[in-house]
Design a protein around this motif. Sequence first.
Motif, short mmCIF file in Angstrom:
data_model
loop_
_atom_site.label_atom_id
_atom_site.label_comp_id
_atom_site.label_asym_id
_atom_site.label_seq_id
_atom_site.Cartn_x
_atom_site.Cartn_y
_atom_site.Cartn_z
N SER A 86 56.45 54.10 41.60
CA SER A 86 56.65 53.01 42.55
C SER A 86 55.72 53.09 43.76
CB SER A 86 58.11 53.01 43.03
OG SER A 86 58.41 54.23 43.68
N ARG A 87 55.14 54.25 44.01
CA ARG A 87 54.22 54.40 45.15
C ARG A 87 52.84 53.86 44.84
NH1 ARG A 87 52.70 59.52 46.69
NH2 ARG A 87 51.96 58.54 48.62
N TRP A 88 52.59 53.49 43.59
CA TRP A 88 51.24 53.13 43.18
C TRP A 88 51.22 51.77 42.49
CZ3 TRP A 88 47.81 56.78 44.83
CH2 TRP A 88 48.34 58.03 45.15
N GLN A 89 50.16 51.00 42.71
CA GLN A 89 50.00 49.74 41.99
C GLN A 89 49.07 49.90 40.80
OE1 GLN A 89 47.28 46.68 43.70
NE2 GLN A 89 47.56 47.82 45.61
N ASN A 90 48.20 50.90 40.82
CA ASN A 90 47.32 51.20 39.69
C ASN A 90 47.33 52.69 39.43
OD1 ASN A 90 46.26 48.55 39.23
ND2 ASN A 90 44.99 48.81 41.07
N CYS A 91 47.43 53.06 38.17
CA CYS A 91 47.31 54.46 37.76
C CYS A 91 46.64 54.47 36.40
CB CYS A 91 48.68 55.14 37.70
SG CYS A 91 48.59 56.87 37.19
N LEU A 92 45.37 54.86 36.37
CA LEU A 92 44.56 54.73 35.16
C LEU A 92 44.01 56.09 34.74
CD1 LEU A 92 42.56 51.54 36.20
CD2 LEU A 92 44.73 51.66 34.98
N GLY A 104 43.93 65.85 33.08
CA GLY A 104 43.67 64.42 33.03
C GLY A 104 43.04 63.96 34.33
N MET A 105 42.08 63.04 34.23
CA MET A 105 41.46 62.44 35.42
C MET A 105 41.92 61.00 35.51
SD MET A 105 38.97 60.24 36.56
CE MET A 105 38.81 59.91 38.31
N ALA A 106 42.33 60.57 36.70
CA ALA A 106 42.86 59.21 36.87
C ALA A 106 42.35 58.60 38.16
CB ALA A 106 44.39 59.24 36.88
#
Length: 462
Positions: free
Chosen positions: A244-250, A264-266
């Motif tokens: 919920s703290r993030w709008q994008n996580c890739l 992992g790199m995001a």
Amino acid sequence: MTNADEAFEYSSLVALPDGNIGLLWDDKGTPVVHPGIPAQQAFIAFKLLPPWNASTQPPAQRQLSPTAMTVRRDAIDVAPPSSWSKTANITEHEHRLRHGPAVVVSSYTSGRIYHSKQTPGYTSWVGLWSLPNGTIQTNFVEATGCCAHNASFDFPVLSYTGGGLNWTVAAAREAPVGYSRGMAILPGDGKSMVRPALSSGADMLHFGPDGHLANPHNNFVRVQYSRDFGQSWSTPAPIIQSPSRWQNCLPLNFHALHDGRVVGMAGMTLANVSAAMAPANMQKFMFVGELTQAGLRWGKPLPLMTIAEGVCEESDFVELPSGDLFFMHRVQHYDAAGKYVSQDYRQSRVLRQGTDFVPQPPTKPPFANQGFPCLLLTRDQKVLLDLNLFGSHYSLDLGQTWHDLELQSGQQLKTHYYPRATQATDGTIVVTSHDRYDDLYRGYDEVIWMQSFRLSDSMGES
């Protein structure tokens, strides 16, 4: 100089502190090094670009390149000062560096290996990995349908066992959430795998009409694992503990560590950032995960650089022999209003301290590449490769210095779009990528491309 041919064969060129060129030699073929020049630098410069004029050539152009310059013996007239001294314990590696480019591409093959069932085809975003039995596999996104907003997505898997451009279809349509661009094969039983999971749905990915991510929706690439060689996969789950703290996580890139863990790199953007500013705030993070009997557990996100140093979800990395991590980053720069300004590359190390990792500040590499970075450390851990659409490079000192990676014709090796690379057990390096671009149904007819080659040193040995 007596016996000029022999002396030249056992000589080295160096950039001297005064900006001139030095030729290191003696009449017995023993290398010599100026006391004020580190040995590592002394064996980097091999060739002289004639005519050489230190007084008129800008300092930036006086950097010697082992691949872009040619040698003329009549352009060299330098006698070693008496203050120079011989260097003891010269290694075979240093000896070979003095003969020209230490690494060249040989046995090169390149060609198309897959076209979509429709034309124009949309096939992009390859993954590439090596199985424990030596088989190499690649997969990619294939979109079919009338247009981007209602396209049907498949994820074919191709297998390669060596020999030319011969790939076979292992799976025509992988599970809908499969997206193996960052597949990691974990050591140990050889059956455990970790990969990103790409799908559209609640709290997952949202695409716009152009096929790209749409803001301000929450866009999450989830992660899944397999314990049976990819026969079955876990339910996709977030890599982040507080979505919920993030709008994008890739998280799009995963590599296994020798200790059995996975990194992992995001790229991630905080939820309180406006849609207009979201791309300018896509900060780079790494995660360390461990697959246990209870499942795949991830640690807290570890920032790799500040937003001011550069943003973008695209980076690649390798584990070095020391256990440290070496990263190559595509970084984008924006102004205060969120307007895109430029992009380039940064490299960085993440030091291992026990089981923890400590990121170091990023630095700018000596080349102006753009696009998705692709790193490969050879199986013997002697050559680090940076493979790129704009020109590839190699390093013999784990990223401290870089040189152009050239074909035997002298041309710099270039990949296609968004490359991935692995090395077969026989030493052959395999690269897959996609041709053209990554926009759906814009008139580009995209294909999946393969390149394979071996690395040979300057003395002709593979």
